[in-house]
Design a protein around this motif. Structure first.
Motif, PDB file in Angstrom:
ATOM      1  N   LEU A 195       0.836  -1.201   0.000  1.00 53.21           N
ATOM      2  CA  LEU A 195       0.000   0.000   0.000  1.00 53.21           C
ATOM      3  C   LEU A 195       0.874   1.255   0.000  1.00 53.21           C
ATOM      4  O   LEU A 195       0.668   2.178  -0.799  1.00 53.21           O
ATOM      5  CB  LEU A 195      -0.895   0.020   1.238  1.00 53.21           C
ATOM      6  N   ALA A 196       1.854   1.264   0.907  1.00 51.11           N
ATOM      7  CA  ALA A 196       2.721   2.442   1.036  1.00 51.11           C
ATOM      8  C   ALA A 196       3.444   2.737  -0.285  1.00 51.11           C
ATOM      9  O   ALA A 196       3.574   3.893  -0.686  1.00 51.11           O
ATOM     10  CB  ALA A 196       3.725   2.221   2.149  1.00 51.11           C
ATOM     11  N   GLU A 197       3.869   1.678  -0.967  1.00 52.49           N
ATOM     12  CA  GLU A 197       4.550   1.869  -2.255  1.00 52.49           C
ATOM     13  C   GLU A 197       3.630   2.538  -3.264  1.00 52.49           C
ATOM     14  O   GLU A 197       4.031   3.415  -4.010  1.00 52.49           O
ATOM     15  CB  GLU A 197       4.996   0.516  -2.815  1.00 52.49           C
ATOM     16  N   ARG A 198       2.367   2.113  -3.267  1.00 46.52           N
ATOM     17  CA  ARG A 198       1.429   2.704  -4.234  1.00 46.52           C
ATOM     18  C   ARG A 198       1.135   4.171  -3.885  1.00 46.52           C
ATOM     19  O   ARG A 198       0.792   4.952  -4.764  1.00 46.52           O
ATOM     20  CB  ARG A 198       0.111   1.917  -4.305  1.00 46.52           C
ATOM     21  N   PHE A 199       1.268   4.523  -2.618  1.00 51.52           N
ATOM     22  CA  PHE A 199       1.081   5.928  -2.234  1.00 51.52           C
ATOM     23  C   PHE A 199       2.356   6.739  -2.451  1.00 51.52           C
ATOM     24  O   PHE A 199       2.394   7.917  -2.167  1.00 51.52           O
ATOM     25  CB  PHE A 199       0.646   6.045  -0.771  1.00 51.52           C
ATOM     26  N   GLY A 200       3.407   6.076  -2.920  1.00 48.29           N
ATOM     27  CA  GLY A 200       4.627   6.797  -3.276  1.00 48.29           C
ATOM     28  C   GLY A 200       5.727   6.734  -2.237  1.00 48.29           C
ATOM     29  O   GLY A 200       6.742   7.399  -2.380  1.00 48.29           O
ATOM     30  N   ILE A 201       5.534   5.940  -1.190  1.00 53.83           N
ATOM     31  CA  ILE A 201       6.607   5.811  -0.178  1.00 53.83           C
ATOM     32  C   ILE A 201       7.383   4.546  -0.521  1.00 53.83           C
ATOM     33  O   ILE A 201       6.931   3.432  -0.272  1.00 53.83           O
ATOM     34  CB  ILE A 201       6.015   5.776   1.242  1.00 53.83           C
ATOM     35  N   ARG A 202       8.541   4.741  -1.139  1.00 56.52           N
ATOM     36  CA  ARG A 202       9.292   3.615  -1.697  1.00 56.52           C
ATOM     37  C   ARG A 202      10.199   2.929  -0.688  1.00 56.52           C
ATOM     38  O   ARG A 202      10.589   1.800  -0.871  1.00 56.52           O
ATOM     39  CB  ARG A 202      10.155   4.100  -2.867  1.00 56.52           C
ATOM     40  N   SER A 203      10.578   3.645   0.358  1.00 53.27           N
ATOM     41  CA  SER A 203      11.491   3.019   1.321  1.00 53.27           C
ATOM     42  C   SER A 203      11.129   3.500   2.720  1.00 53.27           C
ATOM     43  O   SER A 203      10.255   4.355   2.894  1.00 53.27           O
ATOM     44  CB  SER A 203      12.926   3.407   0.991  1.00 53.27           C
ATOM     45  N   GLY A 204      11.809   2.936   3.701  1.00 54.88           N
ATOM     46  CA  GLY A 204      11.538   3.364   5.077  1.00 54.88           C
ATOM     47  C   GLY A 204      10.645   2.409   5.832  1.00 54.88           C
ATOM     48  O   GLY A 204      10.344   2.632   6.994  1.00 54.88           O
ATOM     49  N   ILE A 205      10.193   1.314   5.172  1.00 58.28           N
ATOM     50  CA  ILE A 205       9.377   0.329   5.884  1.00 58.28           C
ATOM     51  C   ILE A 205      10.063  -1.020   5.777  1.00 58.28           C
ATOM     52  O   ILE A 205      10.494  -1.424   4.699  1.00 58.28           O
ATOM     53  CB  ILE A 205       7.972   0.172   5.278  1.00 58.28           C
ATOM     54  N   CYS A 206      10.132  -1.695   6.899  1.00 58.04           N
ATOM     55  CA  CYS A 206      10.789  -2.996   6.896  1.00 58.04           C
ATOM     56  C   CYS A 206       9.922  -3.977   7.679  1.00 58.04           C
ATOM     57  O   CYS A 206       9.553  -3.708   8.819  1.00 58.04           O
ATOM     58  CB  CYS A 206      12.166  -2.837   7.545  1.00 58.04           C
ATOM     59  N   CYS A 207       9.565  -5.077   7.038  1.00 55.22           N
ATOM     60  CA  CYS A 207       8.726  -6.074   7.720  1.00 55.22           C
ATOM     61  C   CYS A 207       9.560  -6.858   8.719  1.00 55.22           C
ATOM     62  O   CYS A 207      10.731  -7.135   8.475  1.00 55.22           O
ATOM     63  CB  CYS A 207       8.148  -7.055   6.712  1.00 55.22           C
ATOM     64  N   ASP A 208       8.930  -7.217   9.818  1.00 57.70           N
ATOM     65  CA  ASP A 208       9.589  -8.081  10.796  1.00 57.70           C
ATOM     66  C   ASP A 208       9.424  -9.522  10.300  1.00 57.70           C
ATOM     67  O   ASP A 208       8.319  -9.969  10.063  1.00 57.70           O
ATOM     68  CB  ASP A 208       8.913  -7.902  12.163  1.00 57.70           C
ATOM     69  N   HIS A 209      10.523 -10.223  10.143  1.00 59.24           N
ATOM     70  CA  HIS A 209      10.411 -11.559   9.538  1.00 59.24           C
ATOM     71  C   HIS A 209       9.911 -12.613  10.514  1.00 59.24           C
ATOM     72  O   HIS A 209       9.548 -13.708  10.118  1.00 59.24           O
ATOM     73  CB  HIS A 209      11.750 -11.974   8.900  1.00 59.24           C
ATOM     74  N   THR A 210       9.849 -12.250  11.801  1.00 58.17           N
ATOM     75  CA  THR A 210       9.331 -13.226  12.769  1.00 58.17           C
ATOM     76  C   THR A 210       7.843 -13.003  13.046  1.00 58.17           C
ATOM     77  O   THR A 210       7.149 -13.913  13.460  1.00 58.17           O
ATOM     78  CB  THR A 210      10.088 -13.133  14.112  1.00 58.17           C
TER      79      THR A 210
END
Lengths: 167, 438
Positions: free
Chosen positions: B256-271
């Motif tokens: 969602l964030a990518e489609r709103f134009g925020i390309r970086s700055g979010i990182c999923c927790d893999h656990t």
């Protein structure tokens, strides 16, 4: 008194070694050495060519033994799926492919001045807007100008060369 | 005679050897002709969706966003379900990496690519993304994939043996703002495993198992951006906030964030699939939290269960101030969910199912003029009550029917309609006494 058998008695004349006619042992040895040198040189040539062309092959072989792979650049492809960054004014647009989802979403992949980018409907490809995507091709619009690109026919748009679609 | 023959042959052989070596050194690698697929950082490259900035806006971007991505979207943004869809594709002479990246994303996984790029031609009809990936790699000849949980490893067959997932992989990754030490701390916080992590010239040398390596590279790609740091010139410090999602997953949120134009700055927790780390300046983090506020709600889960698609329908303002109108609509008493990004874009999004967003966009379009005031007169379970009230107001005041709107059914559980009026300030005051109780 029986006559002494020739060549069997200790006191008889030493038997002569039989020689092949025309080939001396020294020549044979030289030929063998030459063949050996040739094989060695060929192997060395192949090895050098391999190292020059694919240096990682040697590295990889070395590392496999210790369960470590020197991967070179391990590329995470995550960034390629993000909305595309393309030149604002493109010179050459080429349609590379079309992807259709069961839900009806359509994606078109272009190479825009050497940059590969996947777009959805209404995205901009250079100065052209992607107004339609269907299973066989796309429609690009700039003002009143409408250009159709298809995968089976003309898939290139040379903007610098007059804006026409080329094969 | 032999002596002479050897004497002539040996120099000739040596010459051949030298020529072959020279040829091998000059011959380019196969991959060198391929265009770069990495997101280019040069200015002049833009990411645009269905919207052309006006010359004035271009000026603002040139000033404020120099060297950054200018992004404004007028495309409908969908909250994509996490179900694997069947696909059809037709690709001619395309870089394999592009195809692998897209198919992996459709399969809900991340792709880690080893080796040199090749071009492939693939056509497949109504297949799963993994089946399409099979076809693509068959076309590439000598390429193979292995799946390790949420990561797809793609590379040359001789490299990807069945034991590859348990093998340590060494790679060097350039870093821009992160240091090896900071990355080490991040890995510790996010519980990412590695065998070794050492500083290298301009970057870091990583040794980890492929699956873990993919996650570490993801952290670098998401967080190694200037916006996420303070004191960049002196002692860079990374800003990192944790966000817990309840109804959507981290991956859905990132999309969602990518489609709103925020390309970086979010990182999923893999656990934890419902946990994400946010980084960026205060405005970006606030925007990300707003996106979560409108999409990560129980109502959306209910609507999705009923078969509705949750969308963000954009409306681009031409006269009124987007932020003021967005606030007015959000506070009007009708449960519209409005999203206004803080980057100065003139587009405001209505979030919800098709009916809700259609009604919200209609209301915003009515308010997109000077001196337009919104008065919500009330709501009822049927439209008859509302139309009766409207006719009464029209009869007793100077307002005309065109100023009133009865919405479509906006009830979450049962039927519920609203009556509202958009009029200039003076006329709007006339309708205030007619507002329904409750």
């Amino acid at each position: 008194m029986q006559p002494e058998k020739s060549g069997t008695g200790r006191s008889g004349r030493r038997p002569q070694l039989r020689r092949r006619r025309g080939v001396k042992p020294r020549v044979l040895a030289k030929a063998a050495l030459l063949v050996f040198v040739l094989i060695l040189l060929s192997a060395l040539t192949l090895l050098l060519v391999a190292v020059f062309r694919r240096p990682e092959l040697i590295e990889r072989r070395k590392n496999n033994s210790g369960l470590l792979v020197e991967s070179g650049e391990a590329q995470l492809l995550e960034s390629l799926t993000k909305p595309a960054l393309v030149p604002e004014r493109a010179a050459l647009i080429r349609l590379d492919g079309i992807l259709v989802l069961q839900s009806g979403e359509h994606y078109a992949t272009f190479t825009v001045d050497g940059i590969t980018a996947t777009m959805v409907r209404y995205d901009y490809v250079g100065e052209y807007q992607l107004t339609d995507i269907n299973a066989s091709g796309v429609e690009l619009t700039r003002g009143d100008e409408v250009v159709a690109l298809t995968l089976s026919g003309s898939n290139k748009l040379d903007v610098v060369g007059g804006g026409g679609a080329g094969a | 005679m032999i002596k002479t023959w050897t004497g002539r042959l040996l120099p000739a052989l040596l010459l051949c050897l030298l020529a072959l070596c020279a040829l091998a050194a000059e011959e380019p690698f196969e991959g060198q002709d391929y265009p770069s697929l990495a997101p280019p950082a040069a200015a002049g490259l833009v990411q645009r969706n269905a919207y052309t900035p006006t010359p004035e806006e271009r000026g603002i971007y040139a000033e404020d966003l120099a060297g950054r991505v200018a992004y404004v979207s007028e495309a409908v943004i969908k909250l994509m379900p996490e179900t694997e869809e069947l696909i059809s594709l037709d690709y001619r002479n395309v870089d394999l990496r592009e195809l692998v990246a897209r198919l992996s994303k459709l399969a809900g996984r991340h792709a880690l690519f080893f080796g040199e790029p090749v071009k492939v031609t693939v056509k497949a009809n109504v297949v799963t993304p993994m089946r399409a990936l099979d076809e693509a790699l068959r076309a590439a000849e000598g390429m193979k994939y292995l799946v390790d949980e949420d990561v797809i490893l793609v590379g040359p067959e001789e490299m990807l043996t069945s034991t590859f997932v348990y093998t340590d992989v060494a790679t060097t990754k350039p870093l821009r703002y992160l240091s090896a030490e900071m990355l080490e701390r991040l890995c510790e916080t996010m519980e990412l495993r590695y065998t070794s992590l050492e500083p290298a010239p301009d970057g870091v040398r990583l040794v980890a198992m492929p699956h873990d390596l993919a996650h570490i590279l993801m952290v670098i790609e998401s967080l190694d951006v200037a916006d996420g740091f303070v004191n960049l010139d002196t002692k860079p410090e990374l800003i990192l906030e944790r966000l817990e999602l309840r109804y959507i997953t981290g991956k859905q949120f990132v999309n969602l964030a990518e489609r709103f134009g925020i390309r970086s700055g979010i990182c999923c927790d893999h656990t934890d699939a419902r946990e994400v780390y946010l980084s960026g300046n205060s405005k970006t983090i606030a925007d990300l939290r707003h996106i979560a506020e409108v999409f990560d709600v129980a109502l959306n889960e209910k609507l999705t269960a009923k078969g509705s698609t949750i969308i963000a329908q954009p409306y681009r303002f031409s006269v009124a101030e987007p932020e003021a109108v967005a606030q007015a609509v959000a506070d009007c008493g009708i449960s519209f969910r409005i999203l206004c990004m803080s980057d100065g874009r003139k587009v405001v999004y209505a979030v919800g199912n098709a009916v809700e967003t259609r009604q919200a966009v209609k209301l915003m379009s009515k308010l997109d003029r000077e001196d337009a005031v919104l008065v919500v007169l009330g709501g009822a379970g049927s439209t008859k009550t509302l139309t009766t009230l409207r006719d009464k107001i029209v009869k007793e005041t100077s307002l005309k029917v065109a100023a009133f709107t009865v919405t479509e059914n906006l009830g979450a559980s049962g039927d519920y309609y609203y009556l509202y009026c958009v009029a200039p300030q003076k006329q709007a005051e006339e309708v205030l006494p007619y507002r329904m109780e409750g």
